[in-house]
Scaffold this active site. Structure first.
Site, PDB file in Angstrom:
ATOM      1  N   GLN A 128       0.864  -1.181   0.000  1.00  0.00           N
ATOM      2  CA  GLN A 128       0.000   0.000   0.000  1.00  0.00           C
ATOM      3  C   GLN A 128       0.899   1.229   0.000  1.00  0.00           C
ATOM      4  OE1 GLN A 128      -2.821  -0.207   3.295  1.00  0.00           O
ATOM      5  NE2 GLN A 128      -2.744   2.006   3.400  1.00  0.00           N
ATOM      6  N   SER A 164       4.484  -1.537   4.060  1.00  0.00           N
ATOM      7  CA  SER A 164       4.829  -2.877   4.536  1.00  0.00           C
ATOM      8  C   SER A 164       5.030  -3.803   3.341  1.00  0.00           C
ATOM      9  CB  SER A 164       3.700  -3.436   5.401  1.00  0.00           C
ATOM     10  OG  SER A 164       3.517  -2.625   6.525  1.00  0.00           O
ATOM     11  N   GLU A 247      -8.601  -2.155   6.122  1.00  0.00           N
ATOM     12  CA  GLU A 247      -7.436  -2.270   6.994  1.00  0.00           C
ATOM     13  C   GLU A 247      -7.875  -2.371   8.452  1.00  0.00           C
ATOM     14  OE1 GLU A 247      -4.856   1.182   7.076  1.00  0.00           O
ATOM     15  OE2 GLU A 247      -3.212  -0.006   7.898  1.00  0.00           O
ATOM     16  N   ASN A 370      -2.849   7.189  18.576  1.00  0.00           N
ATOM     17  CA  ASN A 370      -3.842   7.301  19.652  1.00  0.00           C
ATOM     18  C   ASN A 370      -4.642   8.595  19.519  1.00  0.00           C
ATOM     19  OD1 ASN A 370      -2.835   4.939  20.625  1.00  0.00           O
ATOM     20  ND2 ASN A 370      -2.192   5.744  22.620  1.00  0.00           N
ATOM     21  N   GLU A 371      -3.958   9.659  19.113  1.00  0.00           N
ATOM     22  CA  GLU A 371      -4.632  10.957  19.021  1.00  0.00           C
ATOM     23  C   GLU A 371      -5.726  10.940  17.947  1.00  0.00           C
ATOM     24  OE1 GLU A 371      -1.367  10.482  19.291  1.00  0.00           O
ATOM     25  OE2 GLU A 371      -1.097  11.316  21.289  1.00  0.00           O
TER      26      GLU A 371
END
Lengths: 411, 385
Positions: A128, A164, A247, A370-371
C-alpha cells in the site's frame, strides 16, 4: 460433497482438518528469516497457493475472480478456526486484506480479472502506498504528483513511506495528487503500480528495535498507463476510505501473534526463572493482566455484537486504543520484571523481551495514532465537533502542508 | 450494553423507562436535604412490587424471580445510570448470601425480602466485632462494633462472621429489633446509599453456615453486581460530559472541539466500553463456572472501579465551575465512585488478590505435584516452573 454444498460448520470442520495438517498451531515457535520473525516470502506464497487449492482462500469472493463464492457465514466460520493457527502468510495480508477488497469494490473488470485471483493464490504480493514523510495522520495532505501526459498516461513523482512488504511486492496501491487546485481530499486519485518499474526505488526502514517490514518507496517519473487508474480521476479519497476500512477490519480481527514475550504469562515465568518474583512484580503483572483482559474482553464483546447484527461504526477505534495501551503496559511490566538486568544482556530470551519492549511505542502510532483514534471516537461515536480547521474547503495549493512550511503548490 | 438476550434487553428497557418517568438524577440531593431516610420507601415499594426488584435474586419458590447474575447486573446497571437511591444492592447481595445457605431462618428472611416487606444490609465484620459460640446451638454471640456499613435502616443485617472455633464462615442474622443492636446513621459520602455504624452488645443471634466455595461465589457475584452499577453510572457521566462538550461554547467554539476536552472524553468512553466488556466476560465466566471466573471477576472489578472513578472526576473538570456546585449532580457520581471503590474490598486488596490469582494460574506445576507453597515464598514456588 463439493465446497458449495457445505454448511458453514461443515466448512469450518474441513478447514480445521486441513490446517491441522499444514499450518503451525497458534503459539508454536516460528521459523524466521531476515530478522523480521517470519518465513521466507516464497514459502509464504507457496502456503497461500496450497490454502487456495484446498478451497480456503477468497472464501466470500466471486468465483469468476478466483474466490469460493461462499457466504459471509462461511467466512466467519473459517475466521474462528484460523485463529487457532499461525498462518505463515503475514506478507500477503496487505494484498488479501486491503488491496484485493479495494479492487473488488472500486476496480475495473480487467483490474479485478488481472489481479484478484493472483492475490488469492499467492502469485501476487501487494503493498500500500499512501503515507508520506509529510503526510502521516493527515494522509490526505500527500504531495506525490500524478501528472497526465500524452495519450492519457500518468507520470508519478514523489516519495511514499511505511509501505509494509514493498520489498517483496509485485504491485502497489498508490494514492497520488492529480489536482492541487482542488481542496485536499478532492484532488487525489488511486492507481495500480507495477513495483518492478525501474523508476521505482524501494529502501528498507530500520526501526528502533531493529529490522522491520517497512519501506520507503521513491517514484522518479514512473509512467503508468491510463488503465492503471482505479475509479474516477480525483475520486481517490473515496477509494482510499474503502482500503482504510478494510485495513481496520483486518487489524481489528487479526489475533495476537503466538507467544507474546511481554505478555503477563511469559513475564511471570521469566520473573520466576530469574528469581525476581516480588510483591511489586506481581502487582505489575496484575496491572498487565488487566490490560490484556481489556483487549480480549473487548474483542469478544465487539464480535458478539457484530454477529448479532449491530453496526459497530467507529467503535473499532476503541479496540485499537486498548491494544496500544496494552503494548505500553507490557513494556512497563517487562522493565519492572527485568529490573537492572535491563541494562545489558547476552541471552536470547532477554533479547526477545527487549525487542518487544522497544517495539511497544510503535503500537500507539501505526495504523492510526492514539490521538487520531480519540478524535474518531469523540467525533463519530460521541458526536463532538470536529477540530477547528479550514483545510477541507480551500484549494490544496494554498494550504500549508509538510512541516517545512511549504505550501501545497510548491511540491 | 450489559443485556445479552432479548429478554434481558426488554427488562432493561422497561426499567429504564420507569426510572426516567419516576426519578430525577438529583433525587439523592433532595432526600439528603430533607434529612430523612436515604431512599424513598414509596419508590422502592413500586420497584419491588411492579418491577420485582426486591426478589430478583430470590428463588421462585420463596416468592422471588429466580433471576441469574446477568439479570441482576442489568437491574444494577440501570439503577446506577440514574443514581437511584435504593436498597436494591445491599438487599440483593444479602439475598444471594442467604440463598447460598440451607438455613431455615434464611428461608424465612428471603421470603420477606422478596416480598418487599423487609430490606437487608450486608455487613463485613471488622476486628472490632467479637464472635463467640452462642448459648443456644446454632447461634453466635456478637459483641462490638462495625464502624461503617453500607445501607442502614434495614430490617435485617447480615453480618459476615468467622464461626467460632474454626475458619468456617457464616452469616449472622441480626433483625433490627434484636435486643442490644443499635444502628447509628452516619453522614454518608455516597448520598445514594446510607451509611451507618452498627453496635452489637452481647447479642446472640442465629447463624447460617456456609462453605468456603459458596462464600467466594457470593462475594464474586456481589462484586460484579456492584461493577454493573458502576458501569451504568460510568456511561451516564460520559454522556453528561459529551453533552456539555457539544453545547458549551468558549473561544468561539463548542469546547468539545478542543482536543484537551474531546480526547479526555474519548478516553473515558473507551474505558467504559472496556469495563462493560470485562463485566460481560466475568458474568459469563461466573454463570458457566469457568476456571478463570475468579480472575475475570477481580479484573472486571478493578477495571470498572478505576475507570469510573476517573470518568466521574473528569466529568467535573469538563463542567468547570458548575461541576463543583451542590446543585449540579456531577458530585453525586464522584461521591458514588469513591464510595463504591471502598466497598466489598478496596482497590489495593483487589490488585493483590489478582496478583495472587495470576501466580496460581501461572504455576500449574504446583498443583500437578500436589506440593503446597506458601505465597511470599516466591523462590520455592518458582523452582517448579
Amino acid at each position: 460433497m463439493s465446497m458449495i454444498d457445505r454448511s458453514p460448520s461443515e466448512y469450518a470442520a474441513a478447514a480445521r482438518a486441513w490446517l491441522a495438517e499444514h499450518a503451525p498451531l497458534h503459539g508454536a515457535p516460528r521459523k524466521a528469516s531476515g530478522g523480521t520473525g517470519e518465513p521466507p516470502i516464497d514459502e509464504q506464497c507457496a502456503f497461500q497457493a496450497a490454502l487456495a487449492d484446498a478451497g480456503f482462500a477468497g472464501i466470500s469472493w466471486p468465483v469468476e475472480f478466483g474466490g469460493q463464492g461462499l457466504s459471509q457465514e462461511h467466512q466467519n466460520a473459517f475466521a474462528e478456526v484460523v485463529a487457532e493457527f499461525d498462518l505463515p502468510t503475514t506478507a500477503l495480508t496487505i494484498g488479501l486484506g486491503m488491496c484485493a477488497p479495494t479492487l473488488l469494490a472500486c476496480g475495473s473488470q480487467s483490474q479485478q480479472r488481472d489481479h484478484v485471483a493472483n492475490v488469492i493464490a499467492g502469485r501476487e504480493v501487494w503493498c500500500q502506498l499512501f503515507s508520506e514523510p509529510g503526510a502521516g495522520s493527515d494522509v490526505a495532505s500527500l504531495v506525490t504528483a500524478a501528472e497526465q501526459i500524452d495519450g492519457g498516461s500518468w507520470r508519478i513523482t514523489g516519495q511514499k513511506i511505511w509501505s509494509s512488504y514493498a520489498h517483496y511486492a509485485h504491485f502497489g496501491l498508490l494514492l497520488a495528487r492529480t489536482d492541487p487546485e482542488q481542496p485536499k481530499h478532492q484532488g487525489l486519485s488511486m492507481f495500480v503500480v507495477d513495483m518492478h518499474d525501474p523508476a521505482i526505488t524501494v529502501r528498507r526502514i530500520r526501526m528502533a528495535s531493529g529490522e522491520s517490514h517497512f519501506n520507503e518507496v521513491f517514484f522518479d517519473g514512473v509512467e503508468l498507463p491510463a488503465s492503471a487508474l482505479i475509479g474516477e480521476v480525483n475520486g481517490g479519497w473515496a477509494v482510499a476510505r474503502i482500503t482504510l476500512a478494510s485495513e481496520r477490519v483486518t487489524i481489528g480481527t487479526s489475533r495476537r501473534p503466538g507467544r507474546n514475550p511481554i505478555g503477563s504469562e511469559s513475564l511471570l515465568q521469566l520473573a520466576c526463572r530469574n528469581g525476581r518474583l516480588s510483591p511489586e512484580v506481581l502487582r505489575s503483572l496484575a496491572e498487565l493482566h488487566l490490560l490484556e483482559t481489556s483487549v480480549s474482553a473487548l474483542g469478544t464483546m465487539l464480535s458478539d455484537q457484530q454477529r448479532e447484527g449491530a453496526d459497530l461504526g467507529a467503535r473499532g477505534a476503541v479496540a485499537k486504543l486498548a491494544a496500544a495501551r496494552l503494548a505500553a503496559g507490557g513494556g512497563r511490566t517487562a522493565a519492572t520484571v527485568l529490573g537492572e538486568t535491563v541494562l545489558g544482556y547476552d541471552d536470547p530470551e532477554s533479547a526477545e523481551v527487549i525487542h518487544a519492549l522497544l517495539e511497544a511505542p510503535s503500537r500507539s502510532i501505526g495504523g492510526g495514532t492514539n490521538e487520531m483514534l480519540r478524535n474518531i471516537i469523540a467525533e463519530r461515536v460521541l458526536g463532538l465537533p470536529k477540530d477547528p480547521g479550514i483545510e477541507r474547503s480551500i484549494p490544496f495549493r494554498e494550504l500549508r502542508v509538510n512541516s517545512n512550511g511549504i505550501q501545497g503548490g510548491n511540491q | 450494553m450489559i443485556a445479552t438476550t432479548d429478554e434481558q434487553r426488554a427488562f432493561s428497557q422497561v426499567l429504564r423507562r420507569f426510572l426516567e418517568q419516576h426519578t430525577r438524577i438529583d433525587d439523592a440531593l433532595q432526600l439528603n436535604d430533607a434529612g430523612e431516610l436515604w431512599y424513598d420507601p414509596a419508590l422502592w415499594a413500586r420497584l419491588a412490587g411492579e418491577l420485582g426488584l426486591s426478589g430478583l435474586a430470590v428463588v421462585e419458590e420463596l416468592g422471588g424471580q429466580g433471576a441469574g447474575l446477568s439479570e441482576l447486573c442489568v437491574a444494577a446497571y440501570e439503577l446506577g445510570a440514574r443514581l437511584v437511591p435504593s436498597p436494591f444492592l445491599p438487599t440483593t447481595i444479602a439475598s444471594l448470601a442467604l440463598g447460598a445457605t440451607e438455613d431455615p431462618q434464611a428461608r424465612r428472611w428471603l421470603e420477606q425480602l422478596a416480598g418487599g416487606q423487609a430490606t437487608a444490609a450486608f455487613v463485613q465484620a471488622g476486628p472490632a466485632l467479637r464472635a463467640v459460640e452462642g448459648s443456644v446451638a446454632g447461634e453466635v454471640m456478637l459483641d462490638g462494633t462495625v464502624e461503617v456499613t453500607v445501607g442502614g435502616g434495614a430490617e435485617v443485617a447480615l453480618v459476615v462472621v468467622e464461626l467460632p472455633g474454626g475458619s468456617r464462615p457464616g452469616y449472622a442474622l441480626c433483625p433490627v429489633e434484636t435486643q442490644g443492636l443499635t444502628w447509628s446513621p452516619l453522614q454518608a459520602l455516597d448520598l445514594t446509599r446510607g451509611a451507618a455504624r452498627l453496635r452489637l452488645s452481647g447479642v446472640s443471634v442465629p447463624v447460617a453456615p456456609l462453605d468456603l466455595p459458596s462464600r467466594d461465589r457470593v462475594r464474586r457475584a456481589a462484586r460484579l453486581v456492584l461493577a454493573a452499577e458502576r458501569a451504568g453510572a460510568h456511561e451516564q457521566v460520559v454522556q453528561m460530559a459529551a453533552a456539555h462538550g457539544r453545547s458549551r461554547v468558549a473561544f468561539g467554539q463548542p469546547i468539545g472541539a478542543f482536543q484537551a476536552v474531546k480526547h479526555t472524553i474519548a478516553d473515558r468512553y473507551a474505558d467504559w466500553e472496556i469495563s462493560v466488556a470485562a463485566l460481560r466476560d466475568a458474568v459469563a465466566a461466573h454463570e458457566a463456572g469457568r476456571g478463570d471466573a475468579a480472575i475475570a471477576a477481580v479484573s472486571a472489578t478493578l477495571l470498572s472501579l478505576r475507570s469510573y472513578r476517573s470518568a466521574a472526576s473528569d466529568n467535573i473538570q469538563i463542567h468547570g465551575g458548575m461541576g463543583v456546585t451542590w446543585e449540579f449532580p456531577a458530585h453525586l457520581y464522584y461521591r458514588h465512585s469513591l464510595a463504591t471503590a471502598a466497598w466489598l474490598g478496596t482497590e489495593a486488596e483487589a490488585i493483590n488478590e489478582l496478583g495472587a490469582l495470576i501466580q496460581d494460574a501461572g504455576v500449574p506445576a504446583r498443583t500437578a505435584t500436589g506440593e503446597v507453597v506458601l505465597r511470599g515464598e516466591e523462590e520455592q514456588s518458582c523452582k517448579q516452573l
